[in-house]
Motif scaffolding. Sequence first.
Motif, PDB file in Angstrom:
ATOM      1  N   HIS A  32      27.255  72.724  55.476  1.00 31.97           N
ATOM      2  CA  HIS A  32      27.242  71.573  54.555  1.00 31.97           C
ATOM      3  C   HIS A  32      27.947  70.395  55.213  1.00 31.97           C
ATOM      4  O   HIS A  32      28.978  70.566  55.868  1.00 31.97           O
ATOM      5  CB  HIS A  32      27.953  71.944  53.244  1.00 31.97           C
ATOM      6  CG  HIS A  32      27.275  73.068  52.529  1.00 31.97           C
ATOM      7  ND1 HIS A  32      27.654  74.379  52.716  1.00 31.97           N
ATOM      8  CD2 HIS A  32      26.252  73.077  51.642  1.00 31.97           C
ATOM      9  CE1 HIS A  32      26.883  75.151  51.961  1.00 31.97           C
ATOM     10  NE2 HIS A  32      26.029  74.383  51.312  1.00 31.97           N
ATOM     11  N   GLU A  84      29.052  66.014  54.806  1.00 36.01           N
ATOM     12  CA  GLU A  84      29.198  64.839  53.967  1.00 36.01           C
ATOM     13  C   GLU A  84      29.181  63.618  54.873  1.00 36.01           C
ATOM     14  O   GLU A  84      29.633  63.660  56.019  1.00 36.01           O
ATOM     15  CB  GLU A  84      30.479  64.900  53.138  1.00 36.01           C
ATOM     16  CG  GLU A  84      31.756  65.022  53.930  1.00 36.01           C
ATOM     17  CD  GLU A  84      32.965  65.217  53.036  1.00 36.01           C
ATOM     18  OE1 GLU A  84      32.866  65.064  51.814  1.00 36.01           O
ATOM     19  OE2 GLU A  84      34.032  65.500  53.594  1.00 36.01           O
ATOM     20  N   LYS A  85      28.654  62.533  54.336  1.00 29.32           N
ATOM     21  CA  LYS A  85      28.485  61.311  55.112  1.00 29.32           C
ATOM     22  C   LYS A  85      29.854  60.712  55.459  1.00 29.32           C
ATOM     23  O   LYS A  85      30.749  60.666  54.624  1.00 29.32           O
ATOM     24  CB  LYS A  85      27.662  60.306  54.315  1.00 29.32           C
ATOM     25  CG  LYS A  85      27.264  59.075  55.109  1.00 29.32           C
ATOM     26  CD  LYS A  85      26.402  58.161  54.275  1.00 29.32           C
ATOM     27  CE  LYS A  85      24.971  58.299  54.747  1.00 29.32           C
ATOM     28  NZ  LYS A  85      24.077  57.358  54.040  1.00 29.32           N
ATOM     29  N   GLN A  96      19.510  67.879  50.092  1.00 26.82           N
ATOM     30  CA  GLN A  96      20.562  67.026  49.547  1.00 26.82           C
ATOM     31  C   GLN A  96      20.902  67.507  48.138  1.00 26.82           C
ATOM     32  O   GLN A  96      20.000  67.713  47.312  1.00 26.82           O
ATOM     33  CB  GLN A  96      20.113  65.567  49.502  1.00 26.82           C
ATOM     34  CG  GLN A  96      19.962  64.968  50.873  1.00 26.82           C
ATOM     35  CD  GLN A  96      19.594  63.495  50.807  1.00 26.82           C
ATOM     36  OE1 GLN A  96      19.039  63.011  49.831  1.00 26.82           O
ATOM     37  NE2 GLN A  96      19.912  62.778  51.865  1.00 26.82           N
ATOM     38  N   GLU A 101      22.977  69.923  52.966  1.00 25.83           N
ATOM     39  CA  GLU A 101      22.892  71.303  53.447  1.00 25.83           C
ATOM     40  C   GLU A 101      21.953  71.289  54.641  1.00 25.83           C
ATOM     41  O   GLU A 101      20.844  70.755  54.562  1.00 25.83           O
ATOM     42  CB  GLU A 101      22.343  72.192  52.338  1.00 25.83           C
ATOM     43  CG  GLU A 101      21.982  73.590  52.769  1.00 25.83           C
ATOM     44  CD  GLU A 101      21.147  74.320  51.731  1.00 25.83           C
ATOM     45  OE1 GLU A 101      20.720  75.438  52.052  1.00 25.83           O
ATOM     46  OE2 GLU A 101      20.897  73.796  50.632  1.00 25.83           O
ATOM     47  N   GLU A 142      23.894  66.962  44.840  1.00 27.67           N
ATOM     48  CA  GLU A 142      24.904  66.046  44.297  1.00 27.67           C
ATOM     49  C   GLU A 142      26.307  66.512  44.660  1.00 27.67           C
ATOM     50  O   GLU A 142      27.156  65.705  45.035  1.00 27.67           O
ATOM     51  CB  GLU A 142      24.742  65.931  42.781  1.00 27.67           C
ATOM     52  CG  GLU A 142      23.491  65.177  42.382  1.00 27.67           C
ATOM     53  CD  GLU A 142      23.322  65.062  40.881  1.00 27.67           C
ATOM     54  OE1 GLU A 142      24.301  65.267  40.127  1.00 27.67           O
ATOM     55  OE2 GLU A 142      22.196  64.760  40.456  1.00 27.67           O
ATOM     56  N   THR A 143      26.576  67.835  44.538  1.00 25.62           N
ATOM     57  CA  THR A 143      27.894  68.388  44.883  1.00 25.62           C
ATOM     58  C   THR A 143      27.710  69.685  45.662  1.00 25.62           C
ATOM     59  O   THR A 143      26.644  70.318  45.597  1.00 25.62           O
ATOM     60  CB  THR A 143      28.738  68.707  43.631  1.00 25.62           C
ATOM     61  OG1 THR A 143      28.141  69.805  42.936  1.00 25.62           O
ATOM     62  CG2 THR A 143      28.859  67.496  42.706  1.00 25.62           C
ATOM     63  N   LEU A 144      28.737  70.101  46.362  1.00 26.05           N
ATOM     64  CA  LEU A 144      28.723  71.370  47.083  1.00 26.05           C
ATOM     65  C   LEU A 144      28.488  72.532  46.114  1.00 26.05           C
ATOM     66  O   LEU A 144      27.713  73.439  46.391  1.00 26.05           O
ATOM     67  CB  LEU A 144      30.047  71.554  47.835  1.00 26.05           C
ATOM     68  CG  LEU A 144      30.202  72.847  48.621  1.00 26.05           C
ATOM     69  CD1 LEU A 144      29.154  72.953  49.719  1.00 26.05           C
ATOM     70  CD2 LEU A 144      31.608  72.937  49.203  1.00 26.05           C
ATOM     71  N   MET A 204      27.277  62.923  47.645  1.00 25.02           N
ATOM     72  CA  MET A 204      26.113  63.649  48.075  1.00 25.02           C
ATOM     73  C   MET A 204      26.500  64.572  49.221  1.00 25.02           C
ATOM     74  O   MET A 204      27.252  64.202  50.098  1.00 25.02           O
ATOM     75  CB  MET A 204      25.045  62.647  48.528  1.00 25.02           C
ATOM     76  CG  MET A 204      23.668  63.218  48.678  1.00 25.02           C
ATOM     77  SD  MET A 204      23.009  63.673  50.305  1.00 25.02           S
ATOM     78  CE  MET A 204      23.741  62.633  51.471  1.00 25.02           C
ATOM     79  N   ILE A 205      25.971  65.790  49.183  1.00 27.71           N
ATOM     80  CA  ILE A 205      26.213  66.799  50.207  1.00 27.71           C
ATOM     81  C   ILE A 205      24.881  67.111  50.886  1.00 27.71           C
ATOM     82  O   ILE A 205      23.851  67.217  50.216  1.00 27.71           O
ATOM     83  CB  ILE A 205      26.789  68.087  49.572  1.00 27.71           C
ATOM     84  CG1 ILE A 205      28.122  67.815  48.899  1.00 27.71           C
ATOM     85  CG2 ILE A 205      26.896  69.219  50.591  1.00 27.71           C
ATOM     86  CD1 ILE A 205      29.219  67.334  49.810  1.00 27.71           C
ATOM     87  N   LYS A 250      32.023  57.551  56.161  1.00 22.97           N
ATOM     88  CA  LYS A 250      31.991  56.112  55.829  1.00 22.97           C
ATOM     89  C   LYS A 250      32.313  55.332  57.084  1.00 22.97           C
ATOM     90  O   LYS A 250      33.361  55.519  57.694  1.00 22.97           O
ATOM     91  CB  LYS A 250      32.970  55.806  54.706  1.00 22.97           C
ATOM     92  CG  LYS A 250      32.578  56.450  53.407  1.00 22.97           C
ATOM     93  CD  LYS A 250      33.541  56.144  52.307  1.00 22.97           C
ATOM     94  CE  LYS A 250      33.105  56.895  51.050  1.00 22.97           C
ATOM     95  NZ  LYS A 250      34.030  56.709  49.957  1.00 22.97           N
TER      96      LYS A 250
END
Length: 97
Positions: A91, A93-94, A55, A4, A57-59, A1-2, A96
């Motif tokens: 953009h 990304e989470k 949000q 924006e 799914e992809t960039l 998940m990306i 971890k």
Amino acid sequence: MILEAVILQVKEGMEAEYEEAFRGASEIISSMKGYISHELQRCMEVEGKYLLLVQWETLEDHTVGFRQSNEYQEWKKKLHNFYDPFPTVEHFEKVKL
């Protein structure tokens, strides 16, 4: 998940009109492939300042699928005339933990 993230500065006195236009434009973005969710938040300290979080799914769902679509042209017509200055899109990304 990306994610924006966009800080939007709406021209003075156009906030109510912008929010109404954004409600209509929300149908456009939410119909796109790879779209997960979005929210628009109004800044409490600065008049006319908003935070848009989308949000994907992809960039590429955003940068290619949406940005290169006919639907994006309609999005631009509805919203881009409200911004001054024109916003920068970033953009994320989470991480971890």
